[in-house]
Design a protein around this motif. Structure first.
Motif, PDB file in Angstrom:
ATOM      1  N   GLU A   1      29.720  52.398  39.835  1.00 22.32           N
ATOM      2  CA  GLU A   1      31.139  53.608  39.088  1.00 22.32           C
ATOM      3  C   GLU A   1      32.294  52.499  39.408  1.00 22.32           C
ATOM      4  O   GLU A   1      33.489  53.024  39.665  1.00 22.32           O
ATOM      5  CB  GLU A   1      31.281  54.713  39.818  1.00 22.32           C
ATOM      6  CG  GLU A   1      30.566  56.203  39.880  1.00 22.32           C
ATOM      7  CD  GLU A   1      30.776  57.330  38.529  1.00 22.32           C
ATOM      8  OE1 GLU A   1      31.372  56.464  37.546  1.00 22.32           O
ATOM      9  OE2 GLU A   1      29.770  57.242  37.811  1.00 22.32           O
ATOM     10  N   TYR A   2      32.398  51.403  40.153  1.00 23.47           N
ATOM     11  CA  TYR A   2      33.572  50.690  40.692  1.00 23.47           C
ATOM     12  C   TYR A   2      33.888  49.890  39.585  1.00 23.47           C
ATOM     13  O   TYR A   2      33.293  49.640  38.336  1.00 23.47           O
ATOM     14  CB  TYR A   2      33.487  49.741  41.546  1.00 23.47           C
ATOM     15  CG  TYR A   2      32.979  50.471  43.167  1.00 23.47           C
ATOM     16  CD1 TYR A   2      34.428  50.544  43.642  1.00 23.47           C
ATOM     17  CD2 TYR A   2      31.758  51.147  43.682  1.00 23.47           C
ATOM     18  CE1 TYR A   2      34.063  50.837  44.923  1.00 23.47           C
ATOM     19  CE2 TYR A   2      31.825  51.361  44.362  1.00 23.47           C
ATOM     20  CZ  TYR A   2      32.884  51.749  44.864  1.00 23.47           C
ATOM     21  OH  TYR A   2      32.522  52.075  46.268  1.00 23.47           O
ATOM     22  N   GLY A   3      35.110  49.651  39.188  1.00 27.18           N
ATOM     23  CA  GLY A   3      36.006  48.444  38.053  1.00 27.18           C
ATOM     24  C   GLY A   3      36.883  48.153  38.777  1.00 27.18           C
ATOM     25  O   GLY A   3      37.401  47.724  40.070  1.00 27.18           O
TER      26      GLY A   3
ATOM     27  N   ALA B   1      35.396  44.009  42.398  1.00 26.03           N
ATOM     28  CA  ALA B   1      35.570  42.147  42.284  1.00 26.03           C
ATOM     29  C   ALA B   1      35.633  41.980  44.116  1.00 26.03           C
ATOM     30  O   ALA B   1      34.511  40.867  44.760  1.00 26.03           O
ATOM     31  CB  ALA B   1      36.432  41.570  41.972  1.00 26.03           C
ATOM     32  N   LEU B   2      36.048  42.581  44.437  1.00 28.05           N
ATOM     33  CA  LEU B   2      35.322  42.425  46.311  1.00 28.05           C
ATOM     34  C   LEU B   2      33.536  42.859  46.447  1.00 28.05           C
ATOM     35  O   LEU B   2      33.290  41.736  47.188  1.00 28.05           O
ATOM     36  CB  LEU B   2      36.066  43.946  46.881  1.00 28.05           C
ATOM     37  CG  LEU B   2      37.457  44.129  46.998  1.00 28.05           C
ATOM     38  CD1 LEU B   2      37.873  45.219  48.117  1.00 28.05           C
ATOM     39  CD2 LEU B   2      37.997  42.520  47.862  1.00 28.05           C
TER      40      LEU B   2
ATOM     41  N   LEU C   1      41.196  40.645  37.203  1.00 29.76           N
ATOM     42  CA  LEU C   1      40.658  41.573  37.573  1.00 29.76           C
ATOM     43  C   LEU C   1      41.635  42.607  38.530  1.00 29.76           C
ATOM     44  O   LEU C   1      41.616  43.785  38.944  1.00 29.76           O
ATOM     45  CB  LEU C   1      39.630  40.772  38.387  1.00 29.76           C
ATOM     46  CG  LEU C   1      38.230  41.241  38.180  1.00 29.76           C
ATOM     47  CD1 LEU C   1      36.715  40.134  38.921  1.00 29.76           C
ATOM     48  CD2 LEU C   1      37.757  42.231  37.421  1.00 29.76           C
ATOM     49  N   LEU C   2      43.040  41.581  38.883  1.00 32.93           N
ATOM     50  CA  LEU C   2      44.230  42.285  39.804  1.00 32.93           C
ATOM     51  C   LEU C   2      44.652  43.068  39.159  1.00 32.93           C
ATOM     52  O   LEU C   2      45.439  43.995  39.134  1.00 32.93           O
ATOM     53  CB  LEU C   2      44.626  40.734  40.165  1.00 32.93           C
ATOM     54  CG  LEU C   2      44.385  40.320  41.211  1.00 32.93           C
ATOM     55  CD1 LEU C   2      45.252  38.612  42.197  1.00 32.93           C
ATOM     56  CD2 LEU C   2      44.384  41.600  43.086  1.00 32.93           C
ATOM     57  N   PHE C   3      44.890  42.473  37.306  1.00 31.90           N
ATOM     58  CA  PHE C   3      45.635  43.424  36.476  1.00 31.90           C
ATOM     59  C   PHE C   3      45.088  44.267  35.641  1.00 31.90           C
ATOM     60  O   PHE C   3      45.921  45.367  35.445  1.00 31.90           O
ATOM     61  CB  PHE C   3      46.464  42.317  35.963  1.00 31.90           C
ATOM     62  CG  PHE C   3      47.377  41.308  36.375  1.00 31.90           C
ATOM     63  CD1 PHE C   3      49.407  42.109  36.488  1.00 31.90           C
ATOM     64  CD2 PHE C   3      47.416  40.035  36.605  1.00 31.90           C
ATOM     65  CE1 PHE C   3      49.986  41.200  37.109  1.00 31.90           C
ATOM     66  CE2 PHE C   3      48.393  39.383  36.908  1.00 31.90           C
ATOM     67  CZ  PHE C   3      49.585  39.983  37.443  1.00 31.90           C
ATOM     68  N   LYS C   4      44.004  44.995  36.192  1.00 34.49           N
ATOM     69  CA  LYS C   4      42.988  45.872  35.737  1.00 34.49           C
ATOM     70  C   LYS C   4      43.204  47.256  36.284  1.00 34.49           C
ATOM     71  O   LYS C   4      43.928  47.208  37.317  1.00 34.49           O
ATOM     72  CB  LYS C   4      41.886  45.553  35.535  1.00 34.49           C
ATOM     73  CG  LYS C   4      41.253  44.327  34.045  1.00 34.49           C
ATOM     74  CD  LYS C   4      39.668  44.754  34.738  1.00 34.49           C
ATOM     75  CE  LYS C   4      38.966  46.089  33.765  1.00 34.49           C
ATOM     76  NZ  LYS C   4      37.803  45.604  33.225  1.00 34.49           N
TER      77      LYS C   4
ATOM     78  N   ALA D   1      37.537  30.727  36.830  1.00 35.61           N
ATOM     79  CA  ALA D   1      36.608  31.925  37.739  1.00 35.61           C
ATOM     80  C   ALA D   1      38.037  32.353  38.341  1.00 35.61           C
ATOM     81  O   ALA D   1      38.491  33.344  38.436  1.00 35.61           O
ATOM     82  CB  ALA D   1      35.986  31.245  38.812  1.00 35.61           C
ATOM     83  N   PRO D   2      39.407  30.952  39.084  1.00 33.74           N
ATOM     84  CA  PRO D   2      40.802  32.222  39.257  1.00 33.74           C
ATOM     85  C   PRO D   2      41.265  33.210  38.025  1.00 33.74           C
ATOM     86  O   PRO D   2      41.999  33.962  38.514  1.00 33.74           O
ATOM     87  CB  PRO D   2      41.652  30.320  38.887  1.00 33.74           C
ATOM     88  CG  PRO D   2      40.957  29.811  39.205  1.00 33.74           C
ATOM     89  CD  PRO D   2      39.657  30.170  38.986  1.00 33.74           C
TER      90      PRO D   2
END
Lengths: 410, 364
Positions: free
Chosen positions: B239-241, B246-247, B62-65, B55-56
């Protein structure tokens, strides 16, 4: 939301007209999680209710039938794997039976048993996928994976036969590609021992589940008359109470169904629930048939027909005699001659009547190759089936008729 | 507000926010491994021991996308929507008491971030704000699948909010208070001498309605119609990525956490000790007294055990959410409406009337 009518192809005629002002149109497919393969259904919505739909095919058209007229008979066999890729063994068997019929060949007993086993294994695989995917579409993911595990085990059995799991290319004109290994039949029985409890478990998980019953009963219903009008065959027809099963009605002497003891399940309403029930029962019946076949199938015996035209000469003769060498070379370079004639063979494929129609005018290639793929007929029934239903029901109906795009478009 | 209260407030907020944030990756791991357990699979098992770091690592990915915003969306609302969904989920937890009171220097301190007078009403008010996030996301995406998803969500929210509120009323009447701490206190003691006086035993119908409605509120299977995977692609977040997606994902787990906390608080005695935990108070207190001394060690022991007891109850319901998700198929839109309006709503009304009648007759 703005919808431009010109986006929808440019080739629709009046009767196919779906556009009306101030309505919502939605594309289900060609790339959409509900369409397994590339199908497209254009729907006109009123709220969530489907007012009208147009289903379109051809996104996976690869010209397989035309290819069949341009390559030799044994070069076409891998293409049959890629039609209904969920049950490629059944396609192989049906294809080779058609050519054998043109040539007037009759395969030995043992081959008949093994081919029947092949068709039944592929029926189990196909049905497991169909009911599983149908359940996934309605949100029941665990059910699907229970079945999928057994499907993988079945592929391991197929791997024992021919080394490949998905695209098998196992049968040959007049025989089989490879002799089944001696441990195949015991492994089959062992697999069945594991498979039958899983079917019972799957049954317990979903059949009486209130949500599942509510979601599927009365959904996508097709009456007996409609099913006949749309030429439904196979489980979908039987769910609509059309009592047809080629295994029972036309037991081909080259397959062993005539000797087997099995029942043909029938549905009443022809809805998604009945199709599910029919398929679940066919899983049990196929397992029953496989047990009988495994008991009867001889362990020893020839698998090839005694005919030099189609049998590959043995390797020691190829290396040690000039005639066999030439025969071998010409067999693989040119293919074998099929005398002029035509034949249609159909077997009860997992989805319905699976037929191959071959016309030969002599020579190593077919003059006309035609495949009767059951999905083609089922897909025609989708539009009337989903009219007035909800979007979620479209997904359920589409899953339950088990359209395999590779077979539909060929 | 003096120094002790200030420190206590800081500790509470820190602890709650940290727990909520860290519960998301843990729950993701539990969900993935748990579903694998149910489905004869292995689940993530490569990153770290038992795949616990999966998960981390996913969060890092996801942060770096690339934070991609499609050209056809309504930008401001599109960006705002995930936050609008996530923040109410955080806020709801503010009034949930996670342990009992503790007295330091003669001051009673509550283990609850905000002791609001409106209590449960605040929970109901804030938790229904989340749906605006979904509607905004669906509308701003300018996509039919998203739009249908968010319409489903709003219809679902309206249908189930009523039953959710009404099912709680029975508990409020019995506790004669809308303070969550009072509701917890009213569940102390036993009925028939052995059964804990928990809401689930005194208000069984209220519990079932609340449980069902909270599944609908959290958009989890069998009520995950707004996402409706395989029908409307991914529903409102099609439409979200990247991190915006993730939010939404986090918000789902936050809502699960809040729903589990509310179920535990309202119907399972909240932070009250589980049966048999009472004898652990003194040893735990003695253990805590080794590290710092303020107030009564036994009180600290009780507080710690109450927090543990609450976490166990919440954890059970989180697992219950996972369990149900991987067992049941999804409802259809109209069936969902039928269940909400024709079954749950009358049921919760009837429960209310029966409770009121029994209380008037002084049976309970």
């Amino acid at each position: 939301m703005k919808t431009d009518a010109t986006h929808y192809g440019g080739h629709q005629d009046e009767s196919d007209e779906i556009y009306e002002d101030s309505k919502v149109y939605m594309n289900i497919g060609p790339s959409h999680p509900a369409t397994h393969g590339t199908l497209r259904v254009m729907v006109r919505l009123s709220g969530e209710t489907i007012e009208k739909s147009i289903s379109e095919m051809g996104y996976l058209h690869r010209g397989k039938e035309k290819i069949g007229e341009n390559v030799t008979y044994h070069k076409f066999r891998p293409h049959t794997d890629r039609m209904n890729y969920c049950s490629s063994l059944a396609n192989n068997v049906a294809y080779d039976m058609a050519i054998e019929r043109v040539m007037g060949l009759e395969v030995p007993e043992r081959t008949r048993y093994i081919r029947t086993i092949c068709v039944e294994i592929s029926r189990i695989i196909d049905h497991l996928i169909c009911v599983g995917i149908n359940a996934v579409d309605l949100g029941a993911f665990s059910f699907f994976l229970y079945g999928f595990h057994q499907r993988e085990e079945a592929y391991t059995l197929i791997e024992m036969l021919c080394g490949a799991r998905l695209t098998t290319t196992y049968t040959r004109v007049g025989g089989l590609g490879w002799e089944p290994p001696p441990e195949f039949l015991p492994a089959l029985i062992k697999w069945l021992d594991g498979f039958e409890p899983v079917v019972a478990e799957m049954d317990k998980l979903l059949t009486d589940n209130k949500i599942w019953v509510d979601r599927t009963k009365g959904v996508g219903a097709f009456t007996r008359e409609e099913a006949l009008a749309y030429s439904f065959t196979g489980p979908c027809a039987r769910a609509s109470n059309v009592n047809i099963d080629l295994r029972r009605d036309q037991p081909d002497p080259l397959l062993k169904y005539g000797e087997l003891d099995f029942e043909v399940p029938l549905g009443k309403n022809g809805d998604v629930y009945d199709r599910y029930l029919v398929r679940m029962e066919e899983l049990r019946q196929s397992a029953r048939m496989l047990r009988q076949l495994a008991a009867k199938c001889p362990d020893e015996g020839p698998i090839w027909v005694d005919d030099k035209r189609v049998v590959i000469p043995p390797k020691d003769r190829v290396y040690n005699s000039m005639e066999a060498m030439i025969h071998h070379f010409k067999f693989f370079m040119e293919g074998f001659d099929v005398p002029p004639g035509e034949a249609y063979t159909c077997i009860e494929g997992p989805n319905g009547e699976l037929g191959f129609y071959v016309i030969s005018k002599g020579g190593p290639m077919a003059w006309r190759m035609r495949v009767r793929a059951p999905s083609f007929w089922m897909y025609q029934g989708l539009d009337p089936m989903i009219k007035g239903e909800k979007i979620a029901d479209l997904v359920a109906s589409l899953g339950s008729i088990n359209v395999i795009a590779g077979e539909l478009d060929r | 507000m003096d120094r002790i209260e200030l420190i206590w407030m800081g500790v509470k907020i820190g602890a709650v926010v940290f727990t909520m944030l860290s519960s998301v990756p843990v729950m993701v791991w539990v969900e993935r491994r748990g579903s694998a357990l149910m489905q004869n699979r292995l689940g993530p098992n490569r990153v770290g021991p038992l795949g616990i770091l999966q998960a981390p690592v996913d969060v890092v990915k996801l942060l770096f996308k690339e934070d991609f915003i499609p050209a056809h969306v309504e930008k401001v609302i599109f960006v705002l929507a995930p936050a609008v969904l996530l923040i109410p989920a955080f806020m709801t937890f503010a009034v949930v008491p996670f342990a009992g009171d503790i007295a330091i220097d003669g001051k009673a301190l509550h283990a609850q971030i905000a002791d609001l007078d409106v209590g449960i009403l605040y929970v109901l008010a804030i938790s229904s704000l989340g749906v605006y996030g979904i509607i905004m996301a669906g509308w701003a995406s300018n996509n039919k699948y998203s739009m249908i998803g968010s319409l489903r969500s709003s219809a679902q929210m309206i249908s189930y909010e009523l039953s959710l509120g009404l099912s709680v009323l029975g508990m409020i009447m019995m506790a004669e208070s809308i303070h969550l701490r009072d509701i917890v206190a009213a569940q102390s003691g036993h009925i028939f001498g052995f059964l804990p006086r928990w809401g689930v035993f005194t208000q069984p119908i209220g519990f079932i309605v609340f449980l069902t409605a909270s599944f609908a509120e959290t958009n989890r299977l069998p009520f995950d119609l707004p996402e409706g995977e395989s029908e409307i692609v991914a529903g409102y977040h099609t439409e979200y990525g990247a991190m915006k997606f993730a939010l939404f994902f986090m918000a789902e787990y936050m809502n699960m956490l809040v729903a589990s906390a509310l179920i535990s608080t309202l119907f399972f005695g909240g932070f009250q000790l589980l049966p048999g935990m009472g004898r652990l108070i003194d040893p735990t207190g003695a253990l805590i007294a080794k590290f710092f001394t303020a107030g009564n060690p036994a009180d600290w022991g009780r507080l710690a055990l109450e927090a543990v007891s609450f976490s166990i109850k919440v954890g059970f319901f989180m697992w219950f959410f996972v369990w149900v998700r991987w067992t049941l198929p999804r409802f259809r839109y109209d069936q969902l409406m039928n269940l909400g309006w024709k079954v749950l709503f009358p049921l919760s009304l009837a429960n209310l009337v029966v409770t009121a009648a029994l209380m008037y007759l002084r049976v309970i």
